[in-house]
Design a protein around this motif. Sequence first.
Motif, short mmCIF file in Angstrom:
data_model
loop_
_atom_site.label_atom_id
_atom_site.label_comp_id
_atom_site.label_asym_id
_atom_site.label_seq_id
_atom_site.Cartn_x
_atom_site.Cartn_y
_atom_site.Cartn_z
N ALA A 92 0.83 -1.21 0.00
CA ALA A 92 0.00 0.00 0.00
C ALA A 92 0.86 1.25 0.00
CB ALA A 92 -0.93 -0.01 1.21
N ALA A 93 1.95 1.25 0.78
CA ALA A 93 2.84 2.41 0.81
C ALA A 93 3.48 2.64 -0.55
CB ALA A 93 3.92 2.20 1.88
N TRP A 94 3.86 1.58 -1.22
CA TRP A 94 4.45 1.69 -2.56
C TRP A 94 3.46 2.32 -3.54
CZ3 TRP A 94 4.81 -2.76 -6.54
CH2 TRP A 94 5.58 -2.34 -7.64
N LEU A 95 2.20 1.85 -3.51
CA LEU A 95 1.19 2.40 -4.40
C LEU A 95 0.90 3.87 -4.08
CD1 LEU A 95 -1.28 -0.63 -4.50
CD2 LEU A 95 0.19 0.17 -6.36
N MET A 96 0.78 4.20 -2.80
CA MET A 96 0.49 5.59 -2.40
C MET A 96 1.64 6.52 -2.77
SD MET A 96 -1.34 5.18 1.32
CE MET A 96 -2.81 4.17 1.53
N ALA A 97 2.88 6.05 -2.59
CA ALA A 97 4.03 6.87 -2.95
C ALA A 97 4.11 7.07 -4.45
CB ALA A 97 5.31 6.23 -2.43
N ALA A 98 3.79 6.02 -5.22
CA ALA A 98 3.82 6.15 -6.68
C ALA A 98 2.77 7.13 -7.17
CB ALA A 98 3.59 4.78 -7.31
N ALA A 99 1.65 7.24 -6.43
CA ALA A 99 0.59 8.17 -6.83
C ALA A 99 1.03 9.62 -6.71
CB ALA A 99 -0.65 7.93 -5.98
N GLN A 100 2.09 9.90 -5.92
CA GLN A 100 2.56 11.27 -5.74
C GLN A 100 3.47 11.73 -6.88
OE1 GLN A 100 4.27 11.78 -1.83
NE2 GLN A 100 2.58 10.72 -0.81
N ASP A 101 3.92 10.80 -7.71
CA ASP A 101 4.77 11.16 -8.84
C ASP A 101 3.92 11.76 -9.96
OD1 ASP A 101 6.92 10.13 -7.46
OD2 ASP A 101 6.76 8.15 -8.40
N LEU A 102 4.54 12.63 -10.74
CA LEU A 102 3.85 13.20 -11.89
C LEU A 102 3.54 12.09 -12.89
CD1 LEU A 102 5.89 16.49 -12.46
CD2 LEU A 102 3.61 16.23 -11.45
N GLY A 103 2.29 11.99 -13.27
CA GLY A 103 1.90 10.93 -14.19
C GLY A 103 1.85 9.56 -13.57
N GLY A 104 1.90 9.49 -12.24
CA GLY A 104 1.88 8.20 -11.56
C GLY A 104 0.51 7.56 -11.59
N PRO A 105 0.43 6.28 -11.21
CA PRO A 105 -0.84 5.56 -11.23
C PRO A 105 -1.75 6.02 -10.09
CG PRO A 105 0.85 4.21 -10.22
CD PRO A 105 1.55 5.44 -10.71
N PRO A 106 -3.03 5.72 -10.16
CA PRO A 106 -3.95 6.05 -9.04
C PRO A 106 -3.72 5.07 -7.88
CG PRO A 106 -5.14 4.90 -10.77
CD PRO A 106 -3.76 5.14 -11.30
N GLY A 107 -2.56 5.21 -7.24
CA GLY A 107 -2.15 4.25 -6.22
C GLY A 107 -3.07 4.19 -5.02
N ARG A 108 -3.61 5.33 -4.63
CA ARG A 108 -4.51 5.33 -3.46
C ARG A 108 -5.76 4.51 -3.74
NH1 ARG A 108 -4.34 11.63 -1.36
NH2 ARG A 108 -2.12 11.66 -0.77
N LEU A 109 -6.29 4.65 -4.95
CA LEU A 109 -7.47 3.88 -5.31
C LEU A 109 -7.15 2.38 -5.35
CD1 LEU A 109 -10.39 3.65 -6.30
CD2 LEU A 109 -9.53 4.02 -8.64
N TYR A 110 -6.02 2.02 -5.94
CA TYR A 110 -5.63 0.62 -6.00
C TYR A 110 -5.45 0.05 -4.59
CZ TYR A 110 -4.71 1.30 -11.00
OH TYR A 110 -4.83 1.58 -12.33
N SER A 111 -4.77 0.81 -3.72
CA SER A 111 -4.55 0.32 -2.35
C SER A 111 -5.87 0.19 -1.60
CB SER A 111 -3.60 1.26 -1.61
OG SER A 111 -4.19 2.53 -1.39
#
Length: 388
Positions: free
Chosen positions: A142-161
């Motif tokens: 979950a931390a990996w997905l949330m951190a990736a969501a903060q990058d420009l053009g990153g995936p919707p990590g919060r939604l996935y988590s």
Amino acid sequence: MTEMVYGAVPARDVEPVLPKWWRTVDRWSLSCILMLFGIGLLLGLAASPPLAERNGLDPFYYVQRQAVFGGAALLAMLITSMMRPQLVRRLAVIGFGAAFIALALLPFFGTDFGKGAVRWYGMGFASVQPSEFLKPAFVIMAAWLMAAAQDLGGPPGRLYSFIIMVLIVAMLAMQPDFGQAALVLFGWSVMWFVGGASMLLLLVLAGMVVLAGSLAYNGSEHFARRIDGFLSPDVDPTTQLGFATNAIREGGFFGVGVGEGQVKWSLPDAHTDFIIAVAAEEYGLVMVGVIIALYATVAIRSLVRLMRERDPFIRLAGTGLACMFAVQALINMGVAVRLLPAKGMTLPFVSYGGSSLIAGGIAVGMLLAFTRTRPQGEIGDILRGRAR
């Protein structure tokens, strides 16, 4: 001459692994974990012989197994704490996939060992509880997905988590294991909050939890029975909560004395879920205070060190692990003193249990790896580097 022709050779970090680990690891937290394990063995000597006698086993059978499992847990903790955060993340993602599949297959191949909840895989010589290993792996994922969501053009990590969290909570609730489900939900919520979630979304999530709790109360006899027992003004003295409450009351400030406690002869889970009742009865409030102080030290020191961390993944993952570790201990002790409904949750590093000990060792090893001191430079240097 060689440097004049080919240029200076950059210096390499040749410091051996062990000295570097010892120099950078949080030795206070490490010492607290070792003391908790020692206290667990001490309490196991008091709590487990009655159970071994009832089962026709050697008096110290469970203590010996706890020492073996604990040794494996400490070894896993030390090895994991020496890893780089990137390696921890990769291994955790693989471990998450395996634990998730194992959790999904529990209804078909799992067993309840007569406790009414299908949480384990029986292996003859031991049992495995997948949810214990899933918790730290899920935090990393979950931390990996949330951190990736903060990058420009990153995936919707919060939604996935969020979707993954809902699936895990649903599978745990079906066992039923509402305690572990609440712990997973809490760990994800903490990371979501630290990652910048709005208060409105948190309030919506709280409303969803209340709604889910109401549905579980009306649809699960197991859940309703525990809630009704918790809300009842009277405590049945012949129940586990009744025995634990009486033991804590009898212990007083200094306890009744080593080996003099009686609750271990009445509680079937005195060596696991209600180990704190044994500590309170035989060693008193002093021992309970020491145990609470050790958990608080690990959690607070970890959070303080993570406040200086600039990598969003490390900050989120470390915060989730530290808070989940502390809250699990809080839930276990809160149940024993009737501040919370019965959950069936172990006390980390103190209670008996192979899966909980080894998974706890891995989780704390991850936390120690994330809180190790590492050069990060000044924030101005980072900004200037990006400007170039």
